[in-house]
Write an enzyme that holds these catalytic residues in place. Structure first.
Site, mmCIF file in Angstrom:
data_model
loop_
_atom_site.group_PDB
_atom_site.id
_atom_site.type_symbol
_atom_site.label_atom_id
_atom_site.label_comp_id
_atom_site.label_asym_id
_atom_site.label_seq_id
_atom_site.Cartn_x
_atom_site.Cartn_y
_atom_site.Cartn_z
ATOM 1 N N ARG A 28 -5.254 3.493 3.231
ATOM 2 C CA ARG A 28 -4.417 2.404 4.258
ATOM 3 C C ARG A 28 -4.381 3.297 5.614
ATOM 4 O O ARG A 28 -4.258 2.615 6.472
ATOM 5 C CB ARG A 28 -3.195 2.010 3.400
ATOM 6 C CG ARG A 28 -2.543 0.706 4.379
ATOM 7 C CD ARG A 28 -1.365 0.253 3.473
ATOM 8 N NE ARG A 28 -0.651 -0.998 4.089
ATOM 9 C CZ ARG A 28 0.745 -0.930 4.103
ATOM 10 N NH1 ARG A 28 1.310 0.119 4.277
ATOM 11 N NH2 ARG A 28 1.087 -2.101 4.518
ATOM 12 N N ILE A 54 -0.143 -5.635 9.419
ATOM 13 C CA ILE A 54 -0.931 -5.507 8.114
ATOM 14 C C ILE A 54 0.295 -5.610 7.017
ATOM 15 O O ILE A 54 1.364 -5.348 7.083
ATOM 16 C CB ILE A 54 -1.288 -4.045 7.926
ATOM 17 C CG1 ILE A 54 -2.223 -3.777 6.747
ATOM 18 C CG2 ILE A 54 -0.534 -2.947 8.018
ATOM 19 C CD1 ILE A 54 -2.991 -2.427 6.782
ATOM 20 N N SER A 55 0.031 -6.529 5.886
ATOM 21 C CA SER A 55 0.963 -6.938 4.974
ATOM 22 C C SER A 55 1.159 -5.889 4.028
ATOM 23 O O SER A 55 0.628 -4.831 4.144
ATOM 24 C CB SER A 55 0.259 -8.160 4.172
ATOM 25 O OG SER A 55 -0.291 -9.117 4.955
ATOM 26 N N GLN A 56 2.520 -6.195 3.463
ATOM 27 C CA GLN A 56 2.918 -5.163 2.449
ATOM 28 C C GLN A 56 2.051 -5.055 1.265
ATOM 29 O O GLN A 56 1.305 -6.066 0.751
ATOM 30 C CB GLN A 56 4.146 -5.853 1.759
ATOM 31 C CG GLN A 56 4.859 -5.035 0.837
ATOM 32 C CD GLN A 56 6.050 -5.787 0.471
ATOM 33 O OE1 GLN A 56 6.579 -6.871 0.782
ATOM 34 N NE2 GLN A 56 6.829 -5.252 -0.757
ATOM 35 N N PRO A 57 1.758 -3.726 0.781
ATOM 36 C CA PRO A 57 0.515 -3.823 -0.207
ATOM 37 C C PRO A 57 0.923 -4.707 -1.541
ATOM 38 O O PRO A 57 -0.055 -5.295 -2.045
ATOM 39 C CB PRO A 57 0.789 -2.342 -0.690
ATOM 40 C CG PRO A 57 1.135 -1.577 0.554
ATOM 41 C CD PRO A 57 1.978 -2.530 1.228
#
Ligand code: SAH
Length: 203
Positions: A28, A54-57
């Site tokens: 990431r 960028i979204s949360q994993p």
């Protein structure tokens, strides 16, 4: 948290081997700007420039599991940003899979193309994702990575029969992650998980 910690937390939350495997392969840190690299493995959304995130994993893992992906499928991501989700999809779908992203902000699309060098099964288009990619349709799976009020009609049209589409639907103040399966040309609700806030899909 470090990369290991993030992987452990995804394992604890019972995500599939394929999904956890993809998160352990894709770095990431290579997809986020220099100044937030030290936060790359925190389970939180991060800025990627141009007001986007960028979204949360965890959220990405949930969306990927709702998609019920199978190797070799053709997948479209609408709002592909810096390309992190495209890289995860590439790992999950394998060499025979075909992954397409559409991103409306030129600079992010260009950045994602650089980030995705070496991912031969991924193509990034620039434009409004609500109209999909007509020349590549139909898709087995579609994932919309930005919040919207409903599934755009043209995307339903570009989804294969028995295909699955996952999207955060609601208002700008909050959305539910919703998965639909296309049956006899119509979207049938499969699952709904409330409690998310995505950046909006712009008109
Ligand atoms: N999944 C991405 C991040 C998604 S953030 C990643 O892994 O980095 C949502 C993205 O949707 C943003 O990059 C935003 O520019 C894009 N977007 C917003 N409206 C759009 C539209 N109409 N068509 C295509 N992309 C759009």
């Amino acid at each position: 948290m470090d990369r290991k910690g993030l992987i452990e937390s995804l394992k604890e939350r019972k995500f599939s081997k394929q999904i956890v495997g993809a998160f352990s392969k894709v770095k990431r840190e290579n997809f986020v700007p220099e100044d937030v690299k030290y936060l790359a493995y925190e389970d939180e959304a991060l800025p990627i420039g141009k007001g986007q995130t960028i979204s949360q994993p965890y959220t990405i893992a949930l969306m990927l599991s709702l998609l019920e992906l199978k190797k070799g499928q053709k997948v479209l991501e609408v709002g592909s940003g810096c390309g992190y989700v495209l890289a995860l999809l590439s790992e999950i779908m394998g060499k025979k899979g075909k992954i397409f992203g559409v991103e409306i902000i030129h600079e992010l699309a260009e950045k994602s193309r650089k980030n995705l060098k070496g991912y031969e099964n991924v193509t990034v288009h620039i434009g409004d994702g609500k109209i999909g990619i007509r020349e590549e349709a139909p898709f087995d799976r579609i994932i919309i990575s930005a919040g919207y009020k409903k599934i755009p009609k043209l995307l339903t049209g570009q989804l294969k029969e028995k295909g699955i589409i996952v999207a955060p639907l609601g208002t700008k103040y909050g959305q539910s992650l919703i998965s639909y399966k296309k049956i006899n040309g119509e979207l049938k609700l499969k699952k709904e998980v409330p409690g998310f806030i995505f950046v909006p899909l712009v008109d």
